[in-house]
Design a protein around this motif. Sequence first.
Motif, short mmCIF file in Angstrom:
data_model
loop_
_atom_site.label_atom_id
_atom_site.label_comp_id
_atom_site.label_asym_id
_atom_site.label_seq_id
_atom_site.Cartn_x
_atom_site.Cartn_y
_atom_site.Cartn_z
N LEU A 99 0.70 -1.17 -0.20
CA LEU A 99 -0.03 -0.21 0.09
C LEU A 99 0.86 1.29 -0.17
CD1 LEU A 99 -2.71 1.23 -0.01
CD2 LEU A 99 -2.61 1.13 2.57
N GLN A 100 1.94 1.17 0.86
CA GLN A 100 2.92 2.37 0.80
C GLN A 100 3.53 2.67 -0.46
OE1 GLN A 100 5.07 1.13 3.95
NE2 GLN A 100 4.60 2.89 5.40
N GLN A 101 4.04 1.39 -1.24
CA GLN A 101 4.40 1.56 -2.39
C GLN A 101 3.57 2.03 -3.37
OE1 GLN A 101 6.37 -1.99 -3.71
NE2 GLN A 101 7.15 -2.13 -1.46
N MET A 102 2.33 1.80 -3.44
CA MET A 102 1.50 2.19 -4.54
C MET A 102 0.96 3.70 -4.07
SD MET A 102 -1.29 -1.21 -4.57
CE MET A 102 -2.39 -0.41 -5.88
N GLU A 103 0.79 4.17 -2.91
CA GLU A 103 0.65 5.50 -2.62
C GLU A 103 1.81 6.48 -3.25
OE1 GLU A 103 -0.09 5.47 1.61
OE2 GLU A 103 -2.00 5.10 1.36
N GLU A 104 2.87 5.98 -3.02
CA GLU A 104 4.10 6.73 -3.44
C GLU A 104 3.94 6.77 -5.05
OE1 GLU A 104 7.50 5.22 -1.70
OE2 GLU A 104 7.18 5.91 0.28
N LEU A 105 3.91 5.61 -5.71
CA LEU A 105 3.79 5.56 -7.22
C LEU A 105 2.70 6.42 -7.67
CD1 LEU A 105 4.56 1.97 -7.89
CD2 LEU A 105 6.02 3.81 -8.23
N MET A 106 1.52 6.64 -6.90
CA MET A 106 0.31 7.38 -7.45
C MET A 106 0.75 8.81 -7.11
SD MET A 106 -2.01 5.52 -8.71
CE MET A 106 -3.23 6.93 -8.83
N ALA A 107 1.30 9.05 -6.12
CA ALA A 107 1.72 10.54 -5.99
C ALA A 107 2.84 10.88 -7.18
CB ALA A 107 2.33 10.51 -4.67
N VAL A 108 3.74 10.18 -7.51
CA VAL A 108 4.61 10.65 -8.42
C VAL A 108 3.79 10.43 -9.84
CG1 VAL A 108 6.52 9.64 -9.80
CG2 VAL A 108 6.68 9.70 -7.32
N LEU A 109 2.93 9.51 -9.97
CA LEU A 109 2.24 9.87 -11.15
C LEU A 109 1.42 10.98 -11.36
CD1 LEU A 109 1.20 8.37 -13.78
CD2 LEU A 109 -0.86 7.15 -12.37
N ASN A 110 0.81 11.29 -10.23
CA ASN A 110 -0.08 12.57 -10.30
C ASN A 110 0.70 13.87 -10.59
OD1 ASN A 110 -2.72 11.36 -10.02
ND2 ASN A 110 -2.46 11.37 -7.63
N ALA A 111 1.87 13.81 -9.97
CA ALA A 111 2.68 14.97 -10.10
C ALA A 111 3.13 15.00 -11.67
CB ALA A 111 4.02 14.98 -9.28
N ASN A 112 3.68 14.04 -12.26
CA ASN A 112 3.95 13.93 -13.66
C ASN A 112 2.98 14.51 -14.50
OD1 ASN A 112 6.78 13.11 -13.06
ND2 ASN A 112 6.31 10.90 -13.39
N LEU A 113 1.55 14.03 -14.07
CA LEU A 113 0.45 14.19 -14.93
C LEU A 113 0.11 15.68 -14.79
CD1 LEU A 113 -1.85 11.14 -14.52
CD2 LEU A 113 -0.58 11.76 -16.44
N ALA A 114 0.18 16.47 -13.64
CA ALA A 114 0.23 17.76 -13.47
C ALA A 114 1.33 18.66 -14.25
CB ALA A 114 0.20 18.01 -11.85
N ARG A 115 2.34 17.93 -14.21
CA ARG A 115 3.30 18.85 -14.93
C ARG A 115 3.02 18.73 -16.63
NH1 ARG A 115 8.65 16.93 -12.69
NH2 ARG A 115 7.75 15.02 -13.54
N LEU A 116 2.64 17.54 -17.00
CA LEU A 116 2.31 17.39 -18.38
C LEU A 116 1.16 18.33 -18.69
CD1 LEU A 116 2.65 13.54 -18.92
CD2 LEU A 116 4.30 15.40 -19.97
N ASP A 117 0.26 18.26 -18.07
CA ASP A 117 -1.04 19.01 -18.24
C ASP A 117 -0.61 20.66 -18.21
OD1 ASP A 117 -3.80 19.49 -18.77
OD2 ASP A 117 -3.92 20.24 -16.75
N ALA A 118 0.11 21.04 -17.41
CA ALA A 118 0.93 22.26 -17.39
C ALA A 118 1.70 22.58 -18.54
CB ALA A 118 1.55 22.76 -16.15
N ASP A 119 2.11 21.76 -19.33
CA ASP A 119 2.95 22.00 -20.34
C ASP A 119 2.19 22.15 -21.73
OD1 ASP A 119 5.41 21.88 -18.74
OD2 ASP A 119 5.97 19.93 -19.39
N LEU A 120 0.86 21.50 -21.63
CA LEU A 120 0.37 21.58 -22.84
C LEU A 120 -0.05 22.92 -23.21
CD1 LEU A 120 -1.89 18.49 -22.29
CD2 LEU A 120 -0.30 18.46 -24.00
N PRO A 121 -0.01 23.33 -24.44
CA PRO A 121 -0.70 24.72 -24.83
C PRO A 121 -2.08 24.88 -24.41
CG PRO A 121 -0.41 23.32 -26.65
CD PRO A 121 0.24 22.56 -25.69
N SER A 122 -2.55 25.71 -23.92
CA SER A 122 -3.84 26.20 -23.58
C SER A 122 -4.80 26.47 -24.57
CB SER A 122 -3.90 27.30 -22.32
OG SER A 122 -3.17 28.41 -23.01
#
Length: 60
Positions: free
Chosen positions: A15-38
């Motif tokens: 569970l701890q490993q999955m939570e950490e992976l989800m946090a990293v994934l969410n951060a990466n997705l947020a960064r990709l979303d911010a990089d997309l042209p609006s």
Amino acid sequence: MSQEAVPSSQPKSLLQQMEELMAVLNANLARLDADLPSSPRRPAPAGTGTGARTDDPDHT
């Protein structure tokens, strides 16, 4: 990748490993979303919506 797992003295639970992976994934997705042209979002192509069709006579 700049974030690497650092070994600890005690193994982490699945569970701890999955939570950490989800946090990293969410951060990466947020960064990709911010990089997309609006640009304005395009509507979904016809026939791909989730609602029921009102022009289907067989649908009740």
